[in-house]
Design a protein around this motif. Structure first.
Motif, PDB file in Angstrom:
ATOM      1  N   ARG A  26       1.247  -1.303   0.243  1.00 58.75           N
ATOM      2  CA  ARG A  26       0.009   0.176   0.192  1.00 58.75           C
ATOM      3  C   ARG A  26       1.217   1.436   0.123  1.00 58.75           C
ATOM      4  NH1 ARG A  26      -4.026   2.505   4.775  1.00 58.75           N
ATOM      5  NH2 ARG A  26      -5.789   3.131   2.798  1.00 58.75           N
ATOM      6  N   GLN A  27       1.584   1.311   0.768  1.00 61.82           N
ATOM      7  CA  GLN A  27       2.768   2.396   1.236  1.00 61.82           C
ATOM      8  C   GLN A  27       4.050   1.966   0.234  1.00 61.82           C
ATOM      9  OE1 GLN A  27       1.044   4.905   2.204  1.00 61.82           O
ATOM     10  NE2 GLN A  27      -0.286   3.991   4.074  1.00 61.82           N
ATOM     11  N   SER A  28       4.980   3.078  -0.908  1.00 66.02           N
ATOM     12  CA  SER A  28       5.954   3.300  -1.295  1.00 66.02           C
ATOM     13  C   SER A  28       6.743   3.242  -0.794  1.00 66.02           C
ATOM     14  CB  SER A  28       5.752   4.517  -2.631  1.00 66.02           C
ATOM     15  OG  SER A  28       5.680   5.524  -2.342  1.00 66.02           O
ATOM     16  N   ARG A  29       8.305   3.421  -0.751  1.00 60.63           N
ATOM     17  CA  ARG A  29       9.243   3.642  -0.016  1.00 60.63           C
ATOM     18  C   ARG A  29       9.270   4.864   0.163  1.00 60.63           C
ATOM     19  NH1 ARG A  29      11.702  -0.573  -3.222  1.00 60.63           N
ATOM     20  NH2 ARG A  29      12.642  -1.822  -1.931  1.00 60.63           N
ATOM     21  N   TRP A  30       8.752   6.129  -0.785  1.00 59.46           N
ATOM     22  CA  TRP A  30       9.137   7.422  -0.572  1.00 59.46           C
ATOM     23  C   TRP A  30       8.205   8.024   0.161  1.00 59.46           C
ATOM     24  CZ3 TRP A  30      12.090  11.242  -1.010  1.00 59.46           C
ATOM     25  CH2 TRP A  30      11.319  12.508  -0.801  1.00 59.46           C
ATOM     26  N   THR A  31       6.689   7.427   0.118  1.00 59.76           N
ATOM     27  CA  THR A  31       5.464   7.667   0.979  1.00 59.76           C
ATOM     28  C   THR A  31       5.804   7.573   2.570  1.00 59.76           C
ATOM     29  OG1 THR A  31       3.926   6.968  -0.932  1.00 59.76           O
ATOM     30  CG2 THR A  31       3.041   7.517   1.739  1.00 59.76           C
ATOM     31  N   ARG A  32       6.561   5.715   2.926  1.00 60.39           N
ATOM     32  CA  ARG A  32       6.986   5.989   4.313  1.00 60.39           C
ATOM     33  C   ARG A  32       8.855   6.438   4.375  1.00 60.39           C
ATOM     34  NH1 ARG A  32       7.427   0.599   1.393  1.00 60.39           N
ATOM     35  NH2 ARG A  32       9.652   0.670   2.379  1.00 60.39           N
ATOM     36  N   LEU A  33       8.663   7.362   3.394  1.00 60.98           N
ATOM     37  CA  LEU A  33      10.175   7.845   4.383  1.00 60.98           C
ATOM     38  C   LEU A  33       9.984   9.528   4.506  1.00 60.98           C
ATOM     39  CD1 LEU A  33      13.730   9.018   4.139  1.00 60.98           C
ATOM     40  CD2 LEU A  33      13.099   9.062   1.964  1.00 60.98           C
ATOM     41  N   THR A  34       9.119   9.910   3.566  1.00 60.64           N
ATOM     42  CA  THR A  34       8.299  11.511   3.807  1.00 60.64           C
ATOM     43  C   THR A  34       7.487  11.567   5.200  1.00 60.64           C
ATOM     44  OG1 THR A  34       6.514  10.760   2.464  1.00 60.64           O
ATOM     45  CG2 THR A  34       8.248  12.315   1.344  1.00 60.64           C
ATOM     46  N   HIS A  35       7.225   9.952   5.303  1.00 57.88           N
ATOM     47  CA  HIS A  35       6.301   9.910   6.469  1.00 57.88           C
ATOM     48  C   HIS A  35       6.808  10.553   7.964  1.00 57.88           C
ATOM     49  CE1 HIS A  35       4.671   8.326   9.677  1.00 57.88           C
ATOM     50  NE2 HIS A  35       3.600   8.451  10.137  1.00 57.88           N
ATOM     51  N   TRP A  36       8.491   9.323   7.964  1.00 57.76           N
ATOM     52  CA  TRP A  36       8.895   9.785   9.042  1.00 57.76           C
ATOM     53  C   TRP A  36       9.653  10.650   9.068  1.00 57.76           C
ATOM     54  CZ3 TRP A  36       7.177   6.457  13.087  1.00 57.76           C
ATOM     55  CH2 TRP A  36       6.462   5.711  12.553  1.00 57.76           C
ATOM     56  N   LEU A  37      10.518  11.361   8.284  1.00 58.31           N
ATOM     57  CA  LEU A  37      10.537  12.278   8.075  1.00 58.31           C
ATOM     58  C   LEU A  37      10.217  14.131   8.771  1.00 58.31           C
ATOM     59  CD1 LEU A  37      13.050  12.667   5.555  1.00 58.31           C
ATOM     60  CD2 LEU A  37      13.545  12.470   7.142  1.00 58.31           C
ATOM     61  N   TRP A  38       8.776  13.701   8.162  1.00 61.10           N
ATOM     62  CA  TRP A  38       7.627  15.150   8.534  1.00 61.10           C
ATOM     63  C   TRP A  38       7.857  14.475  10.498  1.00 61.10           C
ATOM     64  CZ3 TRP A  38       3.917  13.926   4.138  1.00 61.10           C
ATOM     65  CH2 TRP A  38       4.582  14.739   2.888  1.00 61.10           C
ATOM     66  N   ALA A  39       7.256  13.396  10.899  1.00 63.46           N
ATOM     67  CA  ALA A  39       7.136  12.711  12.148  1.00 63.46           C
ATOM     68  C   ALA A  39       8.043  13.115  13.055  1.00 63.46           C
ATOM     69  CB  ALA A  39       6.902  11.404  11.989  1.00 63.46           C
ATOM     70  N   ILE A  40       9.550  13.706  12.760  1.00 62.04           N
ATOM     71  CA  ILE A  40      10.832  13.489  13.231  1.00 62.04           C
ATOM     72  C   ILE A  40      10.327  14.898  13.222  1.00 62.04           C
ATOM     73  CG2 ILE A  40      13.140  12.985  13.203  1.00 62.04           C
ATOM     74  CD1 ILE A  40      12.338  10.481  12.406  1.00 62.04           C
ATOM     75  N   SER A  41      10.720  15.633  11.482  1.00 61.89           N
ATOM     76  CA  SER A  41      11.069  17.535  12.116  1.00 61.89           C
ATOM     77  C   SER A  41       9.534  17.681  12.728  1.00 61.89           C
ATOM     78  CB  SER A  41      10.651  17.986  10.844  1.00 61.89           C
ATOM     79  OG  SER A  41      11.949  16.924  10.273  1.00 61.89           O
ATOM     80  N   LEU A  42       8.429  17.584  12.769  1.00 62.79           N
ATOM     81  CA  LEU A  42       7.825  17.814  13.407  1.00 62.79           C
ATOM     82  C   LEU A  42       7.639  17.912  15.042  1.00 62.79           C
ATOM     83  CD1 LEU A  42       4.295  17.694  11.402  1.00 62.79           C
ATOM     84  CD2 LEU A  42       5.478  19.852  12.219  1.00 62.79           C
ATOM     85  N   PHE A  43       8.276  17.071  16.043  1.00 63.80           N
ATOM     86  CA  PHE A  43       8.635  16.246  17.171  1.00 63.80           C
ATOM     87  C   PHE A  43       9.852  17.636  17.978  1.00 63.80           C
ATOM     88  CE2 PHE A  43      11.031  14.187  20.082  1.00 63.80           C
ATOM     89  CZ  PHE A  43      10.456  14.133  21.312  1.00 63.80           C
TER      90      PHE A  43
END
Length: 293
Positions: A26-43
């Motif tokens: 369901r989730q491409s590598r790019w989607t997963r990478l950006t999801h975690w980059l945003w999560a870490i950045s926002l934290f």
């Protein structure tokens, strides 16, 4: 040898897949990478931002602020009372006692006057310079990733295919609201209407607004984008909007986590970590008994 089962990724690429038809990529590598980059950045932006806010824990509406103005809409502080030092939070003139959390906090016997407590800020001790370095670094990580994601999502069709609401989605909106209220979830390849609206609101409203108001608060950007302050009603108003967007993002995060727990945390986390997601089994008619998972 038996042929290896194939599954199509969200970008249309065939990949090796388990034989279980309910398990999809369901989730491409790019989607997963950006999801975690945003999560870490926002934290890191949240906790360093609270440290920056502690330097002046008040919010105003307008272009000016100070003792000569009456435009404060939010304040965190401490005051001496007959019961000793107490922390308070004031919202639109209404004051609440928030001792121990906001305004006056710290280990017993070592309490100090500070907006947000030490456990909620980066760094935990008062250091405005370090907080600004951390905040701006992750702000640029977030901004760069968001821009690249938008360009890539337009180019590969992810935006149009998976996130843009369609007429049928809007027709299903009342049913989606009822299903979510009943904690009844449908596990499919496609996002439901509420997911599309929530993700779209974050990606195309809240995050851009956070970036724009952040730029408007920077004195160094006045010469580059002099119209931003006027557009937003002044630097103090931009700061208030920035803080409000932060609260909305925190609310989104809380709801997001609750929905993950309610919908099945193992399946949801596997999807955003490995890309594989288990969908609902195909419907069976009354004459064919359904097999248990």
């Amino acid at each position: 040898m038996e042929p290896v089962a194939r599954s199509q990724s969200p970008t249309g690429t065939d990949i090796a897949a388990p034989k279980d038809a309910t398990l999809i990529y369901r989730q491409s590598r790019w989607t997963r990478l950006t999801h975690w980059l945003w999560a870490i950045s926002l934290f890191f932006m949240l906790l360093s931002g609270l440290q920056i806010f502690n330097a002046r824990p008040q919010l105003y509406i307008g272009k000016e602020s100070g003792f000569g103005y009456n435009n404060t809409i939010f304040a965190i502080g401490a005051e001496n009372t007959s019961a000793g030092a107490r922390g308070y939070t004031e919202i639109f003139g209404k004051r609440f006692d928030t001792t121990g959390v906001l305004g006056w906090s710290g280990p017993p016997g070592q309490e100090t006057s500070r907006g947000f407590p030490s456990w909620a800020t980066i760094p935990s001790y008062y250091d405005l310079g370090t907080a600004r370095v951390v905040h701006f670094f992750f702000a640029w990580v977030l901004t760069t990733t968001l821009i690249v994601w938008v360009v890539a999502s337009v180019a590969n069709g992810h935006l149009r295919r998976d996130l843009a609401p369609r007429i049928d989605d809007l027709r299903r909106l009342p049913r989606d609201i009822v299903d979510h209220a009943k904690l009844k979830f449908h596990h499919t390849r496609e996002y439901n209407t509420l997911q599309k609206m929530a993700y779209g609101g974050v990606l195309f409203v809240l995050l851009p607004l956070m970036i724009i108001t952040g730029l408007a608060m920077s004195p160094s950007m006045d010469s580059v984008l002099p119209f931003l302050n006027e557009l937003l009603g002044g630097r103090q108003t931009a700061r208030t909007i920035h803080f409000t967007v932060m609260l909305l993002l925190v609310a989104f995060f809380v709801v997001h986590i609750l929905m993950i727990l309610a919908a099945g945390p193992i399946n949801e986390l596997r999807s955003i970590i490995t890309g594989w997601y288990r969908t609902d089994p195909p419907a069976h008619d009354d004459k064919t008994p359904a097999r248990s998972a």
